[in-house]
Design a protein around this motif. Structure first.
Motif, PDB file in Angstrom:
ATOM      1  N   GLN A 205     -43.271  31.870 -25.243  1.00 15.33           N
ATOM      2  CA  GLN A 205     -42.181  31.629 -24.299  1.00 15.33           C
ATOM      3  C   GLN A 205     -42.522  30.515 -23.308  1.00 15.33           C
ATOM      4  N   ILE A 206     -43.823  30.232 -23.143  1.00 13.23           N
ATOM      5  CA  ILE A 206     -44.208  29.182 -22.207  1.00 13.23           C
ATOM      6  C   ILE A 206     -44.605  27.940 -23.004  1.00 13.23           C
TER       7      ILE A 206
ATOM      8  N   LYS B 151     -39.247  28.891 -22.261  1.00  7.09           N
ATOM      9  CA  LYS B 151     -38.263  28.677 -23.322  1.00  7.09           C
ATOM     10  C   LYS B 151     -37.370  29.898 -23.446  1.00  7.09           C
ATOM     11  N   GLU B 152     -36.057  29.637 -23.495  1.00  8.66           N
ATOM     12  CA  GLU B 152     -35.130  30.765 -23.541  1.00  8.66           C
ATOM     13  C   GLU B 152     -35.031  31.351 -24.947  1.00  8.66           C
TER      14      GLU B 152
ATOM     15  N   ALA C   3     -37.180  31.418 -27.344  1.00  7.09           N
ATOM     16  CA  ALA C   3     -38.493  31.462 -27.991  1.00  7.09           C
ATOM     17  C   ALA C   3     -38.518  32.519 -29.077  1.00  7.09           C
TER      18      ALA C   3
END
Lengths: 553, 97
Positions: free
Chosen positions: A538-539, A549-550, A552
């Protein structure tokens, strides 16, 4: 054709039919299916597949025998082979999963921005997997030869045909589900005899709890006979050899290309962590049982075979004497077989024990099917690694980048068939015992991939020239030490060929660090990519900033 | 995303991994290194070094891996990092706003 032969044959044919059926059902249709099973395997099943991929003829056929013969000193295999999963799951697998490539050489080539490094890594993958698969094919030759009562050469050839067929057909997707089935077959086959032996010897169906009593009785027997005691450390090798072997097996585990690639088959870093945990639990079921197996076998041999008259030995002994792996020499000609006159090869202990313990033809046949599952599943995984290195890293990435999917799949399948045949030819006359050949493969992996991956993931400053120097130095030192120790009698602190990885890994890490520091640092983009591996999907770390990141996955 | 928070995440995870690996070294290499002096202790009638080699170390490794997987999930959730396909969209969106 006796009943034993018919039962063994039926069980082997039935289990093979199951594997081939699964492979056909899951026939690969795209490149991502072929290499990484479309990245959708759930962690528990991936854990079983890793377990089957991982537990080879050396684990199934060789390990308990090695412990039985070496006593305490054999435990380096147990701790080394399981401890490697700590390094793999904590330090490498989730990060490599995030980088998201098909193969280990591809990671090395892209992370270090070097085609040369990728080619060296591809060649190292082929050398390591090839060495390893020679051990597997020679193991399957012993099992098939003994059970079908044919020559080992023919047994090996049968193994070659089977492996080439199903790995070429299914690719990674077929292999995954085949390996789940193979794990179940091999673990059931391993546990049933050890549970029955535990019941016979101690009236307790839990071998993991009951073998302490057997060990206590053996300590008394050892002292009475005045032989080297089973549980006393460092009677066969030095302490430093124990530690070096344990390190080699751990670092080698963390650097084995065919095992790492299994972590590419899951969806996320989280799934990679859980896969590692499940894998070690499933592997642990067999590894925790092996010392019990070894203790029971040694106890039965000491109390029921040793001390009997040579004319009155159990019927099973003859078949194994014929294979040349059991020797019963009455050296003092008193007509009685003493413990010291009985020489049993590491590689037959597990296969022979059900017969030694009189467990009946079904268990013996099941054991054969399990041993074949172990040898074939690992060989299948190794062949995928070799094929990926040849068709993906060398052919597609270096020779013909325009190749179509069909063409790449064809090259992949062709290389599996050729590699299996070549490994089979060497396995017809193997250069060592199964565990020994396999330990060399681990030493090579710990000298080449472990340092390259460890520094690649955790040290931004490591660069292309560094990894090239590291891999070449590591491979040369490891190979040099194996040959010097095996054929030249050269040792440091009593460390023999199987512990060579400790020198290879140290040399490779030093070479990588020194050459990296002497040459210019990697580009900022590369360094950012390495920093990015510290965080879950997500990062994203880019240009000095962290992005969440939305979508992900 | 806040760099401090991301770096704190990395520090926490790295510290935990060092602790896990330290425990791993303790139950394997350290027990081997001091095997002779530990032989006087015993577990289930088996001398301690033999017990650790045959069962103790392996069980510790398995527990460490499951512990790490579970704790990592908790940490990820605490930092609002949950994969989108795990029906926890609300958490993710909350952080993204």
């Amino acid at each position: 054709m006796d009943a034993q032969f018919m039962v063994s044959l039926a069980l082997i044919v039935a289990t093979f039919g199951l594997y081939i059926g699964i492979a056909i059902y899951n026939k690969a249709r795209a490149t991502s299916d072929f290499y990484v099973a479309s990245r959708g395997v759930p962690p528990v099943f991936n854990g079983m597949a890793i377990g089957a991929d991982w537990m080879s003829a050396a684990s199934f056929i060789g390990m308990a025998g090695t412990i039985m013969v070496l006593g305490y000193d054999g435990l380096a295999y147990i701790m080394g082979w399981t401890g490697g999963y700590l390094l793999l799951t904590f330090l490498l697998a989730p990060q490599l999963r995030k980088y998201g490539r098909y193969t280990v050489p591809e990671f090395i080539g892209d992370r270090y921005r070097s085609n040369t490094a990728r080619l060296i890594a591809a060649v190292a993958t082929i050398i390591i997997s090839f060495t390893y698969s020679v051990g597997q094919l020679s193991g399957s030759g012993v099992v098939i030869g003994r059970l079908l009562e044919v020559n080992t050469v023919i047994g090996t050839l049968i193994g070659v045909v089977l492996i080439a067929f199903y790995s070429a057909l299914g690719g990674m997707k077929g292999i995954t589900w085949t390996q789940v089935a193979q794990y179940l077959v091999l673990i059931i086959a391993y546990l049933i005899p050890v549970i029955f032996m535990s019941l016979q010897l101690t009236q307790n169906p839990m071998p993991w709890l009951s073998y302490g009593d057997v060990i206590s009785e053996m300590r008394v027997l050892d002292q009475e006979l005045g032989i080297s005691e089973y549980v006393v450390p460092f009677t066969e090798n030095t302490k430093w050899q124990f530690i070096a072997l344990m390190f080699t097996l751990m670092a080698g585990t963390a650097g084995l290309p065919h095992v790492i690639v299994r972590f590419y088959t899951v969806a996320t870093m989280k799934a990679a962590r859980w896969s590692g945990a499940w894998a070690l639990l499933f592997i642990g079921l067999l590894y925790l049982s092996a010392p019990a197996y070894a203790a029971f076998s040694r106890f039965i041999l000491m109390t029921e075979v040793a001390g009997s008259s040579l004319n009155n030995l159990p019927a099973w002994t003859q078949a194994w004497v014929d294979t040349g792996r059991l020797s019963l020499a009455d050296s003092n000609s008193d007509g009685v077989l003493q413990w010291t006159e009985l020489v049993i090869s590491n590689d037959i202990v597990v296969m022979a024990t059900p017969e030694i313990a009189g467990l009946g033809i079904f268990v013996i046949g099941l054991m054969a099917a399990g041993a074949m599952a172990a040898a074939l599943s690992t060989a299948g995984g190794l062949m995928i690694a070799i094929s990926a290195a040849l068709s993906h890293d060398i052919y597609f990435r270096s020779i013909n980048p325009q190749a179509s999917e069909e063409k790449r799949l064809f090259v992949g399948r062709l290389s599996i068939v050729l590699a299996t045949i070549a490994a089979g030819l060497i396995a017809l006359n193997p250069p060592g015992a199964i565990t020994q050949i396999v330990a060399w493969a681990f030493a090579l992996a710990s000298g080449s991939f472990f340092p390259a991956l460890l520094l690649g993931v955790w040290w931004k400053r490591a660069n292309g020239p560094g990894v090239i120097a590291g891999m070449i130095t590591g491979l040369s030192v490891t190979l040099g030490y194996i040959f010097a120790a095996k054929y030249g009698g050269f040792t440091i602190l009593g460390i023999i060929d199987t512990g060579a990885g400790v020198f290879g890994a140290t040399a490779a890490i030093l070479a990588n660090i020194i050459v990296s520091l002497m040459t210019s640092p990697p580009s900022q983009q590369t360094q950012d990519e390495v920093t990015d591996l510290r965080y879950p999907e997500q990062i994203e770390y880019k240009d000095g900033e962290y992005w969440l990141k939305e979508d992900a996955k | 995303m806040d760099p401090e928070k991301a770096q704190a995440y990395f520090r926490l995870r790295t510290t935990l991994i060092f602790i896990y690996l330290g425990i791993g070294v303790l139950v394997s290499y350290m027990v081997v290194l001091f095997a002779e002096s530990l032989s006087s202790f015993s577990v289930m009638g088996i001398p301690l070094p033999y017990y650790m080699g045959s069962q103790g170390a392996v069980i510790t490794f398995i527990v460490l891996l499951f512990f790490n997987a579970a704790i990592s999930d908790v940490i990820d959730r605490k930092f609002g990092l949950i994969p989108k396909d795990k029906n926890t969209d609300r958490d993710n969106n909350a952080v993204n706003q």
